[in-house]
Design an enzyme around this catalytic site. Sequence first.
Site, PDB file in Angstrom:
ATOM      1  N   LYS A  85      82.243  14.934  30.803  1.00  0.00           N
ATOM      2  CA  LYS A  85      82.435  13.346  30.368  1.00  0.00           C
ATOM      3  C   LYS A  85      82.944  13.187  28.922  1.00  0.00           C
ATOM      4  CE  LYS A  85      79.760   9.002  30.835  1.00  0.00           C
ATOM      5  NZ  LYS A  85      78.464   8.431  30.913  1.00  0.00           N
ATOM      6  N   LYS A 117      79.055  16.408  27.416  1.00  0.00           N
ATOM      7  CA  LYS A 117      79.103  14.882  27.097  1.00  0.00           C
ATOM      8  C   LYS A 117      79.467  14.573  25.810  1.00  0.00           C
ATOM      9  CE  LYS A 117      76.851  10.529  27.837  1.00  0.00           C
ATOM     10  NZ  LYS A 117      75.538   9.827  28.334  1.00  0.00           N
TER      11      LYS A 117
HETATM   12 ZN   LIG Z   1      71.736   7.911  26.925  1.00  0.00          ZN
END
Ligand SMILES: [Zn+2]
Length: 326
Positions: A252, A199
């Site tokens: 992501k 992420k």
């Molecule tokens: Zn968070």
Amino acid sequence: MYPTDRPRRLRTDGIRPLVSESSLSASDLVAPVFVDATTDERVSIESMPGHERVPVDEAVARVEEVRDTGVEAVILFGVPEAKDPTGSRAYAADGVVQRAIRRISAETDAYVVGDVCLCEYTDHGHCGVIEEGAAADPTLTVRNDETLELLAETAVSQADAGADMVAPSAMTDGQVAAIRSALDDAGHEDVALMSYAAKYESAFYGPFRDAADGAPAFGDRRHYQMDPANRREALREARLDAEEGADVLMVKPGLPYLDVVSDLRREFDRPIAAYNVSGEYAMLHAAAEKGWLDLEAVAHESLVSLKRAGADLIVTYFAEDLADRL
Ligand SMILES: [Zn+2]
């Protein structure tokens, strides 16, 4: 070699579908759903056209709308009634997400994923417990190890409520192991775990922060989310999560990180997820509104590209619109 070899032979209408390497179907998609404890009616999210925050009482109806399009899976995000320094409403048995999950899993056949993080629930908007004085000192950040226990509690409370899968997104080191062992100790061996393995600290999350009211009150998330410049590091993150017990590995955002999706596909034998984030959704909508892009076409092309790069499943705000047309 040309003239013997002519790739165009395989591009006629009759054969194009037969030789297509990637396809998209409603069963690949997960739709985000926002439940909001601060409202008793549906509230449109301005920067994400077509999306709403709904009260718990509307959660089942909202999920049925998703399922009517053919999408079977939802991922839940919550806006709590109150926030505090440790995000205690994230792991409360009567928290907004827990109440919604209880209803959805009792009243629908949806596959329910709970996003596990604290940023929507902390008054400072960071993804965990922060160090004393962090508001004034940008070098201070989230305390890793103290946060683990709260993330584990959050995951267990969602599983207790009936979640089929939990998805830790805090980018806290050791979160997958902590959550997996807490779930197992609580008798939730069958609850799956999808980690937001890679992420990135991305500027593409802007509209989501409107939706979930989760922008940090100060500083940013660069001390825990990944540097957008890094590719090899994503493999390290994914390897750690796989070893700690992640069933699905997520990247992501999606489109700006297709190289990372492709790397993970090649390196790991687990399903790979991509999160087609709010900024990816909002920019296509904004351009379409100006008449500069054909929304349906670019949305489809975006998601097929994620599949081509190697994603098995895609979390996307386009889920319902696309599934309707597939
Ligand atoms: Zn968070």
